[in-house]
Design a protein around this motif. Structure first.
Motif, PDB file in Angstrom:
ATOM      1  N   MET A   1       0.846  -1.175   0.000  1.00 19.94           N
ATOM      2  CA  MET A   1       0.000   0.000   0.000  1.00 19.94           C
ATOM      3  C   MET A   1       0.890   1.235   0.000  1.00 19.94           C
ATOM      4  O   MET A   1       1.843   1.327   0.746  1.00 19.94           O
ATOM      5  CB  MET A   1      -0.889  -0.019   1.248  1.00 19.94           C
ATOM      6  N   THR A   2       0.566   2.169  -0.843  1.00 21.63           N
ATOM      7  CA  THR A   2       1.302   3.428  -0.881  1.00 21.63           C
ATOM      8  C   THR A   2       0.543   4.466  -0.072  1.00 21.63           C
ATOM      9  O   THR A   2      -0.630   4.272   0.234  1.00 21.63           O
ATOM     10  CB  THR A   2       1.456   3.925  -2.333  1.00 21.63           C
ATOM     11  N   CYS A   7      -3.406   5.410   3.667  1.00 19.67           N
ATOM     12  CA  CYS A   7      -2.853   5.603   4.995  1.00 19.67           C
ATOM     13  C   CYS A   7      -3.567   6.733   5.729  1.00 19.67           C
ATOM     14  O   CYS A   7      -3.446   6.846   6.932  1.00 19.67           O
ATOM     15  CB  CYS A   7      -1.351   5.866   4.945  1.00 19.67           C
ATOM     16  N   HIS A   8      -4.327   7.551   5.003  1.00 16.07           N
ATOM     17  CA  HIS A   8      -5.067   8.641   5.624  1.00 16.07           C
ATOM     18  C   HIS A   8      -6.368   8.096   6.197  1.00 16.07           C
ATOM     19  O   HIS A   8      -7.135   7.451   5.521  1.00 16.07           O
ATOM     20  CB  HIS A   8      -5.391   9.733   4.602  1.00 16.07           C
ATOM     21  N   ARG A   9      -6.606   8.359   7.447  1.00 11.53           N
ATOM     22  CA  ARG A   9      -7.831   7.924   8.113  1.00 11.53           C
ATOM     23  C   ARG A   9      -8.369   9.092   8.931  1.00 11.53           C
ATOM     24  O   ARG A   9      -7.599   9.925   9.390  1.00 11.53           O
ATOM     25  CB  ARG A   9      -7.554   6.764   9.071  1.00 11.53           C
ATOM     26  N   PRO A  10      -9.663   9.150   9.129  1.00 15.08           N
ATOM     27  CA  PRO A  10     -10.177  10.194  10.019  1.00 15.08           C
ATOM     28  C   PRO A  10      -9.507  10.071  11.384  1.00 15.08           C
ATOM     29  O   PRO A  10      -9.436   8.993  11.930  1.00 15.08           O
ATOM     30  CB  PRO A  10     -11.673   9.885  10.103  1.00 15.08           C
ATOM     31  N   ALA A  19       7.692   4.010   4.312  1.00 18.79           N
ATOM     32  CA  ALA A  19       7.162   5.337   3.975  1.00 18.79           C
ATOM     33  C   ALA A  19       7.723   6.434   4.880  1.00 18.79           C
ATOM     34  O   ALA A  19       7.141   7.505   4.973  1.00 18.79           O
ATOM     35  CB  ALA A  19       5.648   5.324   4.037  1.00 18.79           C
ATOM     36  N   ALA A  20       8.848   6.194   5.518  1.00 16.46           N
ATOM     37  CA  ALA A  20       9.436   7.209   6.399  1.00 16.46           C
ATOM     38  C   ALA A  20       9.774   8.481   5.629  1.00 16.46           C
ATOM     39  O   ALA A  20       9.584   9.587   6.139  1.00 16.46           O
ATOM     40  CB  ALA A  20      10.679   6.665   7.090  1.00 16.46           C
ATOM     41  N   HIS A  21      10.268   8.331   4.407  1.00 14.43           N
ATOM     42  CA  HIS A  21      10.608   9.506   3.601  1.00 14.43           C
ATOM     43  C   HIS A  21       9.365  10.346   3.307  1.00 14.43           C
ATOM     44  O   HIS A  21       9.415  11.565   3.314  1.00 14.43           O
ATOM     45  CB  HIS A  21      11.282   9.070   2.297  1.00 14.43           C
ATOM     46  N   LYS A  26       6.333  15.266   4.464  1.00 15.45           N
ATOM     47  CA  LYS A  26       5.033  15.866   4.757  1.00 15.45           C
ATOM     48  C   LYS A  26       5.110  16.696   6.041  1.00 15.45           C
ATOM     49  O   LYS A  26       4.553  17.797   6.113  1.00 15.45           O
ATOM     50  CB  LYS A  26       3.966  14.787   4.892  1.00 15.45           C
ATOM     51  N   ALA A  27       5.816  16.190   7.037  1.00 13.64           N
ATOM     52  CA  ALA A  27       5.960  16.926   8.289  1.00 13.64           C
ATOM     53  C   ALA A  27       6.686  18.252   8.059  1.00 13.64           C
ATOM     54  O   ALA A  27       6.295  19.283   8.612  1.00 13.64           O
ATOM     55  CB  ALA A  27       6.709  16.080   9.315  1.00 13.64           C
TER      56      ALA A  27
END
Length: 57
Positions: A1-2, A7-10, A19-21, A26-27
């Protein structure tokens, strides 16, 4: 899964192996302009930054 595949959830994000990069970049995009805005506000400088689109659920 990308990251764009769910990976976005409410209420937050689920960590994804490999996906650390993505999480780190994003941070930076979210927090650096906020920090600069607070630091530079006293000098009358405004900070603006584009926001990446949110994933649709």
């Amino acid at each position: 899964m990308t990251p764009s595949q769910g990976c976005h959830r409410p209420g937050g994000f689920l960590p994804l192996p490999g996906a650390a990069h993505y999480a780190a970049s994003k941070a930076v995009l979210e927090q650096l302009p906020r920090s600069w805005a607070l630091e530079l506000a006293g000098d009358g400088i405004r900070v603006n930054a584009p926001a990446p689109p949110r994933a649709r659920l």
